[in-house]
Structures are given as structure tokens and as C-alpha cells.
Design a protein around this motif. Structure first.
Motif, short mmCIF file in Angstrom:
data_model
loop_
_atom_site.label_atom_id
_atom_site.label_comp_id
_atom_site.label_asym_id
_atom_site.label_seq_id
_atom_site.Cartn_x
_atom_site.Cartn_y
_atom_site.Cartn_z
N ARG A 128 0.85 -1.19 0.00
CA ARG A 128 0.00 0.00 0.00
C ARG A 128 0.89 1.24 0.00
O ARG A 128 0.69 2.17 0.77
CB ARG A 128 -0.96 -0.03 1.19
CG ARG A 128 -2.00 -1.16 1.11
CD ARG A 128 -3.06 -1.02 2.20
NE ARG A 128 -3.65 0.30 2.22
CZ ARG A 128 -4.63 0.71 1.40
NH1 ARG A 128 -5.11 -0.10 0.47
NH2 ARG A 128 -5.11 1.93 1.50
N PHE A 129 1.88 1.25 -0.89
CA PHE A 129 2.84 2.35 -0.97
C PHE A 129 3.44 2.40 -2.36
O PHE A 129 3.34 1.45 -3.14
CB PHE A 129 3.96 2.16 0.06
CG PHE A 129 4.84 0.96 -0.20
CD1 PHE A 129 6.07 1.09 -0.86
CD2 PHE A 129 4.46 -0.31 0.20
CE1 PHE A 129 6.87 -0.01 -1.11
CE2 PHE A 129 5.27 -1.42 -0.04
CZ PHE A 129 6.48 -1.26 -0.70
N ARG A 130 4.06 3.53 -2.68
CA ARG A 130 4.87 3.67 -3.89
C ARG A 130 6.33 3.55 -3.49
O ARG A 130 6.76 4.09 -2.47
CB ARG A 130 4.63 5.03 -4.56
CG ARG A 130 3.26 5.16 -5.20
CD ARG A 130 3.13 6.46 -5.98
NE ARG A 130 1.82 6.57 -6.58
CZ ARG A 130 1.49 6.03 -7.75
NH1 ARG A 130 2.39 5.37 -8.45
NH2 ARG A 130 0.26 6.16 -8.23
N ASP A 131 7.12 2.84 -4.31
CA ASP A 131 8.53 2.67 -3.99
C ASP A 131 9.33 3.90 -4.44
O ASP A 131 8.76 4.90 -4.90
CB ASP A 131 9.08 1.38 -4.60
CG ASP A 131 9.04 1.37 -6.13
OD1 ASP A 131 8.88 2.44 -6.75
OD2 ASP A 131 9.20 0.28 -6.71
N SER A 132 10.64 3.83 -4.32
CA SER A 132 11.49 4.98 -4.63
C SER A 132 11.44 5.36 -6.10
O SER A 132 11.84 6.47 -6.47
CB SER A 132 12.94 4.70 -4.21
OG SER A 132 13.43 3.52 -4.85
N GLN A 133 10.96 4.45 -6.97
CA GLN A 133 10.80 4.76 -8.39
C GLN A 133 9.39 5.25 -8.71
O GLN A 133 9.05 5.47 -9.87
CB GLN A 133 11.11 3.53 -9.25
CG GLN A 133 12.59 3.18 -9.37
CD GLN A 133 13.13 2.53 -8.12
OE1 GLN A 133 12.49 1.65 -7.57
NE2 GLN A 133 14.28 2.96 -7.66
N GLY A 134 8.57 5.40 -7.67
CA GLY A 134 7.20 5.84 -7.88
C GLY A 134 6.25 4.76 -8.32
O GLY A 134 5.11 5.03 -8.70
N GLU A 135 6.70 3.50 -8.26
CA GLU A 135 5.87 2.38 -8.69
C GLU A 135 5.25 1.68 -7.49
O GLU A 135 5.77 1.75 -6.37
CB GLU A 135 6.69 1.38 -9.51
CG GLU A 135 7.33 1.98 -10.76
CD GLU A 135 6.30 2.49 -11.75
OE1 GLU A 135 5.21 1.89 -11.83
OE2 GLU A 135 6.59 3.49 -12.44
N ILE A 136 4.14 0.98 -7.73
CA ILE A 136 3.43 0.28 -6.67
C ILE A 136 3.66 -1.22 -6.80
O ILE A 136 3.28 -1.81 -7.83
CB ILE A 136 1.92 0.58 -6.73
CG1 ILE A 136 1.66 2.08 -6.65
CG2 ILE A 136 1.18 -0.15 -5.60
CD1 ILE A 136 0.22 2.45 -6.93
N PRO A 137 4.29 -1.87 -5.83
CA PRO A 137 4.42 -3.33 -5.89
C PRO A 137 3.07 -3.99 -5.65
O PRO A 137 2.15 -3.38 -5.09
CB PRO A 137 5.41 -3.63 -4.77
CG PRO A 137 5.21 -2.52 -3.79
CD PRO A 137 4.87 -1.30 -4.61
N LYS A 138 2.95 -5.22 -6.06
CA LYS A 138 1.74 -5.99 -5.83
C LYS A 138 2.12 -7.32 -5.19
O LYS A 138 2.96 -8.03 -5.73
CB LYS A 138 0.99 -6.25 -7.14
CG LYS A 138 0.43 -4.98 -7.79
CD LYS A 138 -0.35 -5.32 -9.04
CE LYS A 138 -0.97 -4.07 -9.66
NZ LYS A 138 -1.80 -4.38 -10.86
N GLY A 139 1.54 -7.60 -4.05
CA GLY A 139 1.84 -8.85 -3.37
C GLY A 139 2.25 -8.63 -1.93
O GLY A 139 2.01 -7.56 -1.35
#
Length: 412
Positions: A128-139
Motif C-alpha cells: 500500500r505504498f509507492r517505492d522509490s521509483q514511484g511504482e506500486i508493488p503488488k503482493g
């Protein structure tokens, strides 16, 4: 009448022109809105959130708000207060530990509340967050916060994120968005948000136990790796088990590094102040590493670093821990002020960073032959503190045979 008869075709024509103009304007408006905005309704429906866009368009319209997006919020219409009337969630009962959760199988994200007998809670959020690249992981990737509608104020929004502890009065931060990667070298890293998300599934669920699986794959050199991740929660426990099965589903051998780390901000979100390292029977006030063969767990302790001026103030006294279980132990475990590097303890570099005191675990290089597999098992959670000596201690952890049975049944 004659004048009306003469003007009637003209009036009809004017009406048709107005209707056509209105239709054209409506179509142009819809096209403009579609072209100007970014629409995302892939998450659970918690409301309608209009955000200032940070990806080249004018606005975002979403059904959910993730951690870090609240400062772009322009307007909102929240549906949770209405939808909660039709949702069933376990209410806390004194002297009764239980689990309550929300999980989106299609999108691979959610959160779990672990209610304990004494009225305290442990919250764990995934993806439930965006990573340092601005992408959202799933899982099953630790990090993020609760739906925006559940927050009374900004302080709670920041406190109840990642993994957090509620002591009956307020939330305390334990773990932040985990920094994970699988790499073939320092230059070729595969962060979770780049993995292809295959699916997720709730394998077992009742008020006392929850087992979730998420599955992923990604190209890795000349082959392909598949990663199946399993999270096991048990009511009343201060931790969860994370099991990873890494499979080589291609035709060439693979040699991988796996890294799990965090700047956990124990005690207070956004601050590493007061955080020092700990392992069995000892504390780490300085950067350094420990022997993963001699030790089986480590963590961060929010007690203040006595070698840092001004850190003798009162801190939360909370500690977290991460334990590596089984034969596949990390090759390196270290504490530092910056991920990816550390000084040896004998160099006496204090853990001093205000926001980036980190703990990192690294495996590899480990080989996986074609159609082979590797397992990594971790326990991640909150440690206790011995009132006699002030030292953190780790709870007893383990997987039951029934947990293995559920996981192995899914694997088949």
C-alpha cells in the motif's frame, strides 16, 4: 400562424444546432477529461479521490489513497462510512485474541490487524505504498498505510503504517516499507515493483490464523525466476512468518543475490533518532556486521544511542526483530547509516543518521539450476523488553506442521 409556419423550420434547425453543439461540447469535455486525467480503480473501492497528478497529466482519480499520496489530495468522497454498514469485521473482545483483515486478491494488497488479549494491536500492511521509483508493488511486500478514510488525523496516518503497534493509547512505528531486491549483480537489480504479478490467494482464514500467497515471475539473465511468497499470521503473536520459494523455471542456471533491509524508524515514523542495533545478548551503537551463523536474528531498538550527543532523552523503548529460519542463512547482516555499505565495528562509526539508520540482510550468490528451487524463511515482528536488564528479547517463533500442509497443498 403564417409567420410561425415560416419560422418553424428555422426554430427546429436552431434546436438541432444547439443539440449538436451541446453533444459536441459534451464529447470534447469527456475526451479532454479522459486525456487530462489518469484513472485507477484497480484497488478496493474506498471512495473517490481526486489528486494533483505527478505523471504528466492534470489529475488522478482513484478509488483508494496510498501512503505518500495524501499531500496531492484535491477533493474526496469517501464511501467507507457507508460500505462499513454492510461489512463484517470482528470486534475486539477482552481476553480474546483474534485476527481481522482486508485483502484484495486481484490486486495483491491489504492489511491485517492482530488483536491481542490485553487490548493492544499489531498492524501489518502490504503493498500500500509507492517505492522509490514511484511504482506500486503488488503482493506480500511490507509497507504502506491503511485506507485514508480510517485515519482521524495526519499523525495516525504516519504512525499506523508498515508494521505498527498500538499500546492502547497511541500507535508506534516498528517497520517501514521494506527494501527488497533480487539481483544478479550490483548493476542488475530486480525490485518487486518490476516483477510480473501473477496472482494472490487467501489459502486459509479464520479468526485465529491467516495464510496468504502471492506469486510473481520476471526475466533473470537468460532464464526466468518465479517467486511464491507466503505470509502466515496467528492471533496474539507479535510477528508474522514470510516464506519465499524462488524457482528457476527457465533452461539456464541462475545465480542470485537476495537483499532484505529497512530503515525501520522504530518508535516514530520518519525518525531514526534513538535507534540502535541489537542481537542476542548485545547492542550495536556503531555501524557493523554480525555472523549469521552465530546469530539467528537481529533488530533495531529505540532506546537512544549513548555515543550521540542529545540521545539520552526518553524514547519509546520498543524494538523490532527479523529472524532467519532454517538452513538458508544470509551471508551478511549489518547495521549502517546508509544501505549498501557499512564500516566495521572497530572503526567506531556511530549510528547517527536522523532518518536512515538501517538493518540489512543479504544472501548470495546462490545457485538455482533449471527447474530447481530455493527457500528463504523469515520471521518479522516486534520484540519484547526485559524490565530487569533493559535488553530486547525475541518471542518464540515457528511454523506448525498444519501451516506447511496448507502451503504444500497450494504448491501442488
Amino acid at each position: 400562424m403564417k409567420l410561425y409556419s415560416l419560422l418553424s423550420p428555422l426554430l427546429t434547425w436552431v434546436k438541432q444546432i444547439k443539440l449538436l453543439a451541446a453533444t459536441v461540447i459534451a464529447v470534447i469535455t469527456v475526451i479532454f477529461i479522459y486525456a487530462a486525467g489518469h484513472f485507477d480503480f484497480s484497488d478496493d473501492l474506498h471512495g473517490l479521490y481526486l489528486l494533483r497528478c505527478d505523471r504528466g497529466r492534470l489529475f488522478d482519480l482513484k478509488s483508494d489513497l496510498l501512503l505518500g499520496e495524501e499531500n496531492r489530495l484535491l477533493a474526496k468522497f469517501e464511501l467507507d462510512p457507508i460500505l462499513d454498514l454492510f461489512r463484517y469485521e470482528h470486534s475486539h473482545k477482552p481476553n480474546h485474541s483474534h485476527l481481522s483483515y482486508s485483502w484484495n486478491e486481484r490486486n495483491g494488497s491489504g492489511y491485517i490487524f492482530n488483536y491481542r488479549e490485553d487490548g493492544t494491536q499489531l498492524l501489518t500492511c502490504f503493498s500500500r505504498f509507492r517505492d522509490s521509483q514511484g511504482e506500486i508493488p503488488k503482493g506480500l511486500f511490507l509497507g504502506g498505510g491503511l485506507p485514508y478514510s480510517k485515519h482521524d488525523n495526519a499523525q495516525l496516518t504516519m504512525s499506523a503504517t508498515g508494521m505498527a503497534h498500538f499500546d492502547g493509547k497511541q500507535w508506534h512505528h516498528l517497520w517501514c516499507n521494506a527494501n527488497e531486491t533480487i539481483a544478479s549483480s550490483a548493476e542488475e537489480k530486480h525490485d518487486p515493483s518490476t516483477w510480473q504479478f501473477l496472482n494472490s490467494k487467501i489459502l486459509f482464514s479464520d479468526s485465529k490464523k491467516l495464510i496468504i500467497r502471492s506469486s510473481h515471475k520476471f526475466p533473470f539473465g537468460t532464464t526466468t525466476l518465479r517467486v511464491d511468497r507466503y505470509a502466515v499470521f496467528r492471533a496474539g503473536e507479535n510477528y508474522f512468518i514470510l516464506m519465499m520459494k524462488i524457482s528457476n523455471i527457465g533452461n539456464d542456471p541462475a545465480y542470485y543475490y537476495y537483499v532484505y533491509g529497512d530503515e525501520p524508524w522504530v518508535g516514530q515514523f520518519g525518525s531514526s533518532g534513538g535507534n540502535i542495533g541489537w542481537a542476542r545478548g548485545r547492542l550495536f551503537n556503531f555501524e557493523g556486521s554480525l555472523d549469521p551463523q552465530q546469530y539467528s536474528y537481529a533488530g533495531m531498538y529505540d532506546i537512544g544511542n549513548p555515543v550521540i550527543l542529545g540521545e539520552q532523552n526518553k524514547f519509546s523503548g520498543l524494538a523490532n526483530f527479523i529472524e532467519w529460519i532454517g538452513d538458508n542463512k544470509p551471508n551478511l547482516v549489518y547495521f549502517s547509516n546508509k544501505e549498501g555499505q557499512f564500516a566495521e565495528e572497530k572503526e567506531r562509526v556511530p549510528l547517527y543518521s536522523k532518518d536512515n539508520r538501517v538493518i540489512f540482510l543479504q544472501w548470495g550468490p546462490r545457485p538455482i539450476m533449471p527447474q530447481g528451487r530455493d527457500y528463504i524463511i523469515l520471521a518479522i515482528g516486534m520484540a519484547g523488553t526485559d524490565p530487569k536488564n533493559g535488553m530486547p528479547f525475541k518471542p518464540d517463533v515457528g511454523l506448525d506442521q498444519t501451516d506447511f500442509d496448507v502451503i504444500q497443498s497450494d504448491a501442488r
